[in-house]
Design a protein around this motif. Structure first.
Motif, mmCIF file in Angstrom:
data_model
loop_
_atom_site.group_PDB
_atom_site.id
_atom_site.type_symbol
_atom_site.label_atom_id
_atom_site.label_comp_id
_atom_site.label_asym_id
_atom_site.label_seq_id
_atom_site.Cartn_x
_atom_site.Cartn_y
_atom_site.Cartn_z
ATOM 1 N N TYR A 1 58.037 11.015 78.804
ATOM 2 C CA TYR A 1 57.543 9.699 79.231
ATOM 3 C C TYR A 1 57.482 8.758 78.018
ATOM 4 C CZ TYR A 1 56.192 12.293 83.394
ATOM 5 O OH TYR A 1 56.217 13.088 84.520
ATOM 6 N N PRO A 2 58.627 8.272 77.587
ATOM 7 C CA PRO A 2 58.627 7.372 76.420
ATOM 8 C C PRO A 2 57.951 6.039 76.744
ATOM 9 C CG PRO A 2 60.813 7.442 77.418
ATOM 10 C CD PRO A 2 59.985 8.484 78.118
ATOM 11 N N GLN A 3 57.004 5.656 75.925
ATOM 12 C CA GLN A 3 56.262 4.423 76.135
ATOM 13 C C GLN A 3 56.525 3.459 74.973
ATOM 14 O OE1 GLN A 3 54.486 3.699 78.917
ATOM 15 N NE2 GLN A 3 55.231 5.660 79.709
ATOM 16 N N PRO A 4 57.036 2.265 75.258
ATOM 17 C CA PRO A 4 57.299 1.304 74.185
ATOM 18 C C PRO A 4 56.010 0.868 73.494
ATOM 19 C CG PRO A 4 58.455 0.680 76.201
ATOM 20 C CD PRO A 4 57.485 1.763 76.572
ATOM 21 N N SER A 5 56.114 0.593 72.218
ATOM 22 C CA SER A 5 54.974 0.088 71.462
ATOM 23 C C SER A 5 54.800 -1.408 71.733
ATOM 24 C CB SER A 5 55.202 0.310 69.960
ATOM 25 O OG SER A 5 56.304 -0.462 69.508
ATOM 26 N N GLN A 6 53.648 -1.935 71.350
ATOM 27 C CA GLN A 6 53.423 -3.370 71.485
ATOM 28 C C GLN A 6 54.404 -4.157 70.639
ATOM 29 O OE1 GLN A 6 51.383 -5.010 73.638
ATOM 30 N NE2 GLN A 6 51.188 -2.942 74.484
ATOM 31 N N ARG A 7 54.793 -3.605 69.528
ATOM 32 C CA ARG A 7 55.788 -4.278 68.678
ATOM 33 C C ARG A 7 57.125 -4.402 69.400
ATOM 34 N NH1 ARG A 7 58.143 -2.244 62.941
ATOM 35 N NH2 ARG A 7 58.916 -4.251 62.200
ATOM 36 N N PHE A 8 57.493 -3.353 70.149
ATOM 37 C CA PHE A 8 58.713 -3.425 70.953
ATOM 38 C C PHE A 8 58.613 -4.550 71.970
ATOM 39 C CE2 PHE A 8 60.747 -2.585 74.992
ATOM 40 C CZ PHE A 8 62.058 -2.352 74.635
ATOM 41 N N TRP A 9 57.478 -4.613 72.693
ATOM 42 C CA TRP A 9 57.347 -5.619 73.743
ATOM 43 C C TRP A 9 57.401 -7.026 73.184
ATOM 44 C CZ3 TRP A 9 58.761 -4.227 78.133
ATOM 45 C CH2 TRP A 9 58.410 -3.015 78.699
ATOM 46 N N ARG A 10 56.835 -7.234 71.995
ATOM 47 C CA ARG A 10 56.904 -8.570 71.393
ATOM 48 C C ARG A 10 58.345 -8.947 71.084
ATOM 49 N NH1 ARG A 10 52.092 -6.702 68.788
ATOM 50 N NH2 ARG A 10 53.269 -6.073 66.936
ATOM 51 N N ALA A 11 59.094 -8.001 70.504
ATOM 52 C CA ALA A 11 60.503 -8.268 70.193
ATOM 53 C C ALA A 11 61.314 -8.469 71.470
ATOM 54 C CB ALA A 11 61.082 -7.113 69.371
ATOM 55 N N PHE A 12 61.036 -7.672 72.501
ATOM 56 C CA PHE A 12 61.752 -7.772 73.772
ATOM 57 C C PHE A 12 61.531 -9.139 74.401
ATOM 58 C CE2 PHE A 12 62.213 -7.076 78.351
ATOM 59 C CZ PHE A 12 63.397 -6.354 78.415
ATOM 60 N N ARG A 13 60.279 -9.611 74.403
ATOM 61 C CA ARG A 13 59.977 -10.922 74.981
ATOM 62 C C ARG A 13 60.656 -12.049 74.204
ATOM 63 N NH1 ARG A 13 54.792 -8.510 76.033
ATOM 64 N NH2 ARG A 13 54.035 -9.184 73.989
ATOM 65 N N ARG A 14 60.660 -11.950 72.872
ATOM 66 C CA ARG A 14 61.306 -12.993 72.072
ATOM 67 C C ARG A 14 62.807 -13.040 72.336
ATOM 68 N NH1 ARG A 14 57.622 -11.098 67.999
ATOM 69 N NH2 ARG A 14 59.285 -9.835 67.070
ATOM 70 N N LEU A 15 63.434 -11.881 72.456
ATOM 71 C CA LEU A 15 64.870 -11.838 72.756
ATOM 72 C C LEU A 15 65.160 -12.466 74.117
ATOM 73 C CD1 LEU A 15 65.629 -8.261 71.427
ATOM 74 C CD2 LEU A 15 66.872 -10.315 70.724
ATOM 75 N N LYS A 16 64.316 -12.172 75.082
ATOM 76 C CA LYS A 16 64.498 -12.738 76.419
ATOM 77 C C LYS A 16 64.371 -14.256 76.390
ATOM 78 C CE LYS A 16 62.413 -12.786 81.017
ATOM 79 N NZ LYS A 16 61.267 -12.312 81.837
ATOM 80 N N ILE A 17 63.330 -14.763 75.720
ATOM 81 C CA ILE A 17 63.126 -16.216 75.647
ATOM 82 C C ILE A 17 64.278 -16.884 74.915
ATOM 83 C CG2 ILE A 17 61.628 -18.017 74.700
ATOM 84 C CD1 ILE A 17 59.282 -16.072 75.088
ATOM 85 N N ALA A 18 64.829 -16.211 73.894
ATOM 86 C CA ALA A 18 65.920 -16.782 73.103
ATOM 87 C C ALA A 18 67.252 -16.774 73.842
ATOM 88 C CB ALA A 18 66.053 -16.029 71.784
ATOM 89 N N GLY A 19 67.308 -16.137 75.016
ATOM 90 C CA GLY A 19 68.533 -16.161 75.814
ATOM 91 C C GLY A 19 69.422 -14.954 75.644
ATOM 92 N N ALA A 20 68.899 -13.855 75.087
ATOM 93 C CA ALA A 20 69.728 -12.669 74.887
ATOM 94 C C ALA A 20 70.093 -12.007 76.212
ATOM 95 C CB ALA A 20 69.013 -11.677 73.986
ATOM 96 N N PHE A 21 69.189 -12.047 77.171
ATOM 97 C CA PHE A 21 69.433 -11.388 78.457
ATOM 98 C C PHE A 21 68.480 -11.948 79.505
ATOM 99 C CE2 PHE A 21 66.863 -8.671 75.653
ATOM 100 C CZ PHE A 21 65.641 -8.726 76.306
ATOM 101 N N THR A 22 68.794 -11.646 80.742
ATOM 102 C CA THR A 22 67.904 -11.963 81.850
ATOM 103 C C THR A 22 67.335 -10.653 82.387
ATOM 104 O OG1 THR A 22 69.744 -11.897 83.428
ATOM 105 C CG2 THR A 22 69.170 -14.041 82.489
ATOM 106 N N VAL A 23 66.159 -10.737 82.995
ATOM 107 C CA VAL A 23 65.491 -9.550 83.524
ATOM 108 C C VAL A 23 65.103 -9.807 84.973
ATOM 109 C CG1 VAL A 23 63.522 -7.998 83.297
ATOM 110 C CG2 VAL A 23 64.596 -8.944 81.249
ATOM 111 N N HIS A 24 65.466 -8.882 85.842
ATOM 112 C CA HIS A 24 65.116 -8.969 87.260
ATOM 113 C C HIS A 24 64.368 -7.693 87.636
ATOM 114 C CE1 HIS A 24 67.909 -12.361 87.624
ATOM 115 N NE2 HIS A 24 68.741 -11.642 86.910
ATOM 116 N N LYS A 25 63.086 -7.823 87.954
ATOM 117 C CA LYS A 25 62.288 -6.665 88.309
ATOM 118 C C LYS A 25 62.699 -6.117 89.672
ATOM 119 C CE LYS A 25 58.247 -8.163 85.650
ATOM 120 N NZ LYS A 25 56.798 -8.484 85.706
ATOM 121 N N GLN A 26 62.560 -4.814 89.834
ATOM 122 C CA GLN A 26 62.846 -4.185 91.117
ATOM 123 C C GLN A 26 61.852 -3.048 91.356
ATOM 124 O OE1 GLN A 26 66.785 -2.498 91.207
ATOM 125 N NE2 GLN A 26 66.522 -1.330 89.336
#
Length: 245
Positions: free
Chosen positions: A148-173
């Motif tokens: 059960y790999p759990q991302p760190s808070q540091r990962f989530w901060r980087a992930f959110r910044r990449l998303k806002i910067a236009g690296a990718f789109t995310v669609h929850k399911q």
């Protein structure tokens, strides 16, 4: 010999109880601004070498750490400027995390559709979870396990910044369980072609040629599976149509 007494570490006026393993390295996360943190990266095992285009994009994502001007929408996400008027770059430890996360995402991308995941022979698709991405990036939370790999808070901060910067789109399911409750499934993550081209390692024509090559490989795998298991292939396709409805 008498033991040398040392002054206790302090956080402001209070004793600092948790000096950590990496005392003296910025925010004590082990970050070295001169070197980055690429020793964290654990590339998933694959047969043979990576295709040239894929390896070039992974290398470019790592190169972003020392060359933030490659991705100005990410490096200058806060929109602030220095006293001389030039854009203010983000902090090096943040950039290191962004570089690691982007490298891991590129490693997991299926380039025919630019979705983050693995195409299956029966025509299905396995979307990669953020836990899997964080494991490759080396940014797992303390106490996380392989099961059960759990991302760190540091990962989530980087992930959110990449998303806002236009690296990718995310669609929850999600899926609906028999009792009517909902269970989250790995989100659909789709990379932005222009964000990858902005890295400057692969030109548009080579990039599209690579995507076409990837698409042809997937089609051949689907055809081979359908020849070997026609009933299973039809059933899988029927389930996908029902799910889309």
């Amino acid at each position: 010999m008498n033991a040398v007494l040392q002054e206790p570490l302090a956080w402001g006026r209070r004793p600092y109880e948790h000096p950590g393993k990496f005392l003296g390295t910025g925010n004590r996360c082990g970050h070295n601004p001169a070197q980055g943190e690429f020793e964290r990266y654990a590339a998933p095992k694959k047969k043979g070498k990576l295709p040239y285009e894929l390896q070039a994009l992974v290398d470019a994502a790592k190169d972003y750490y020392k060359r933030p001007a490659l991705l100005p929408t990410l490096a200058n996400l806060n929109g602030k400027s220095n006293a001389d008027g030039n854009p203010r770059c983000n902090r090096s430890e943040a950039r290191a995390a962004e570089s690691l996360v982007l490298s891991a995402i590129i490693q997991f991308t299926e380039f025919a559709s630019l979705r983050v995941g693995t195409p299956l022979a029966d025509g299905g698709f396995k979307h990669r979870s953020c836990g899997e991405i964080a494991a490759v990036a080396g940014l797992l939370a303390p106490g996380s396990t392989d099961a059960y790999p759990q991302p760190s808070q540091r990962f989530w901060r980087a992930f959110r910044r990449l998303k806002i910067a236009g690296a990718f789109t995310v669609h929850k399911q999600y899926e609906i369980k028999p009792d009517g409750s909902k269970r989250a499934r790995p989100a659909v993550k789709v990379l932005n072609r222009d964000f990858l081209l902005a890295l400057g390692r692969v030109g548009f024509q080579k990039f599209e040629k690579f995507r076409k090559w990837c698409g042809n490989r997937i089609k051949k795998a689907h055809s081979k599976y359908r020849e070997q298991f026609p009933a299973e292939a039809d059933a899988a396709e029927a389930r996908r149509r029902l799910a889309m409805r």
